[in-house]
Design a protein around this motif. Structure first.
Motif, short mmCIF file in Angstrom:
data_model
loop_
_atom_site.label_atom_id
_atom_site.label_comp_id
_atom_site.label_asym_id
_atom_site.label_seq_id
_atom_site.Cartn_x
_atom_site.Cartn_y
_atom_site.Cartn_z
N GLY A 25 61.48 85.90 69.76
CA GLY A 25 62.20 84.68 70.10
C GLY A 25 63.34 84.89 71.07
O GLY A 25 63.92 83.94 71.58
N ILE A 26 63.69 86.15 71.33
CA ILE A 26 64.76 86.49 72.27
C ILE A 26 64.08 87.20 73.44
O ILE A 26 63.27 88.09 73.24
CB ILE A 26 65.81 87.42 71.62
CG1 ILE A 26 66.40 86.81 70.36
CG2 ILE A 26 66.89 87.78 72.61
CD1 ILE A 26 67.20 85.56 70.57
N GLY A 27 64.43 86.81 74.65
CA GLY A 27 63.81 87.40 75.83
C GLY A 27 63.99 88.90 75.92
O GLY A 27 64.93 89.47 75.36
N ALA A 28 63.09 89.55 76.64
CA ALA A 28 63.16 91.00 76.84
C ALA A 28 64.49 91.38 77.49
O ALA A 28 64.94 90.73 78.42
CB ALA A 28 62.00 91.45 77.71
N GLY A 29 65.11 92.39 76.96
CA GLY A 29 66.39 92.86 77.50
C GLY A 29 67.57 92.01 77.11
O GLY A 29 68.67 92.20 77.61
N LYS A 30 67.36 91.04 76.22
CA LYS A 30 68.44 90.16 75.78
C LYS A 30 68.68 90.33 74.29
O LYS A 30 67.84 90.85 73.57
CB LYS A 30 68.12 88.71 76.10
CG LYS A 30 68.01 88.44 77.58
CD LYS A 30 67.80 86.98 77.87
CE LYS A 30 67.73 86.79 79.38
NZ LYS A 30 67.80 85.40 79.73
N LYS A 31 69.83 89.87 73.84
CA LYS A 31 70.13 89.88 72.42
C LYS A 31 70.94 88.65 72.06
O LYS A 31 71.58 88.05 72.90
CB LYS A 31 70.86 91.15 72.00
CG LYS A 31 72.14 91.43 72.75
CD LYS A 31 72.81 92.72 72.31
CE LYS A 31 72.28 93.87 73.08
NZ LYS A 31 73.01 95.12 72.85
N SER A 32 70.86 88.30 70.81
CA SER A 32 71.63 87.19 70.28
C SER A 32 72.81 87.78 69.51
O SER A 32 72.61 88.61 68.61
CB SER A 32 70.74 86.36 69.34
OG SER A 32 71.52 85.37 68.69
N ILE A 33 74.00 87.37 69.87
CA ILE A 33 75.21 87.88 69.22
C ILE A 33 75.97 86.72 68.62
O ILE A 33 76.29 85.75 69.31
CB ILE A 33 76.11 88.62 70.24
CG1 ILE A 33 75.33 89.78 70.86
CG2 ILE A 33 77.39 89.11 69.57
CD1 ILE A 33 76.04 90.45 72.01
N ALA A 34 76.27 86.82 67.34
CA ALA A 34 77.04 85.78 66.64
C ALA A 34 78.46 86.30 66.44
O ALA A 34 78.65 87.44 66.01
CB ALA A 34 76.40 85.44 65.30
N ILE A 35 79.44 85.46 66.78
CA ILE A 35 80.83 85.85 66.58
C ILE A 35 81.51 84.90 65.60
O ILE A 35 81.14 83.74 65.49
CB ILE A 35 81.62 85.90 67.91
CG1 ILE A 35 81.67 84.52 68.58
CG2 ILE A 35 81.07 86.95 68.84
CD1 ILE A 35 82.60 84.45 69.79
N ALA A 36 82.49 85.45 64.92
CA ALA A 36 83.34 84.65 64.03
C ALA A 36 84.71 84.58 64.69
O ALA A 36 85.24 85.60 65.14
CB ALA A 36 83.44 85.29 62.67
N VAL A 37 85.26 83.39 64.75
CA VAL A 37 86.58 83.19 65.36
C VAL A 37 87.51 82.62 64.30
O VAL A 37 87.20 81.61 63.68
CB VAL A 37 86.49 82.23 66.57
CG1 VAL A 37 87.87 81.97 67.16
CG2 VAL A 37 85.54 82.77 67.62
N THR A 38 88.64 83.29 64.11
CA THR A 38 89.64 82.82 63.16
C THR A 38 90.76 82.14 63.93
O THR A 38 91.38 82.75 64.81
CB THR A 38 90.23 83.99 62.34
OG1 THR A 38 89.16 84.65 61.67
CG2 THR A 38 91.25 83.50 61.34
N LEU A 39 90.99 80.86 63.62
CA LEU A 39 92.08 80.10 64.25
C LEU A 39 93.30 80.14 63.32
O LEU A 39 93.15 80.01 62.11
CB LEU A 39 91.67 78.66 64.49
CG LEU A 39 90.44 78.44 65.38
CD1 LEU A 39 90.13 76.95 65.48
CD2 LEU A 39 90.65 79.04 66.75
N GLN A 40 94.47 80.29 63.91
CA GLN A 40 95.71 80.31 63.13
C GLN A 40 96.72 79.37 63.78
O GLN A 40 97.59 79.81 64.54
CB GLN A 40 96.27 81.73 63.04
CG GLN A 40 97.49 81.85 62.16
CD GLN A 40 97.17 81.49 60.72
OE1 GLN A 40 96.27 82.06 60.12
NE2 GLN A 40 97.88 80.55 60.17
#
Length: 72
Positions: A25-40
Motif C-alpha cells: 500500500g506504500i509506494g516503492a522507496g517510500k514509507k509512512s511515518i506517524a508523528i505525535a505532537v504535544t501542544l503546551q
C-alpha cells in the motif's frame, strides 16, 4: 520532526515518531511515518478550532520542508 516543531515554536512542546511503515500500500522507496505532537499552551486552554489550525500549520510546514505527502 524538526519541520513539525518549527510550525509553532510557542505551542509545540514535543514531537516524536511513533510508527514507521514500509510495505503493501506504500509506494516503492517510500514509507509512512506517524508523528505525535504535544501542544503546551501557556496562556489558555485551546479551542478545537485553534487546535485544528495548529494541525494544519504542522501539515503544511512538514510538507513544504520535506516534500512529503501528509494528512492531518
Amino acid at each position: 520532526m524538526r519541520a513539525a516543531q518549527t510550525a509553532d515554536r510557542k505551542l509545540i512542546a514535543q514531537v516524536s515518531v511513533f510508527d514507521v511503515y514500509e510495505g503493501e500500500g506504500i509506494g516503492a522507496g517510500k514509507k509512512s511515518i506517524a508523528i505525535a505532537v504535544t501542544l503546551q499552551p501557556r496562556e489558555k486552554t485551546m479551542t478545537d478550532q485553534e487546535i485544528d489550525a495548529v494541525a494544519a500549520k504542522i501539515v503544511a510546514e512538514v510538507g513544504k520542508r520535506t516534500g512529503g505527502t501528509l494528512r492531518g
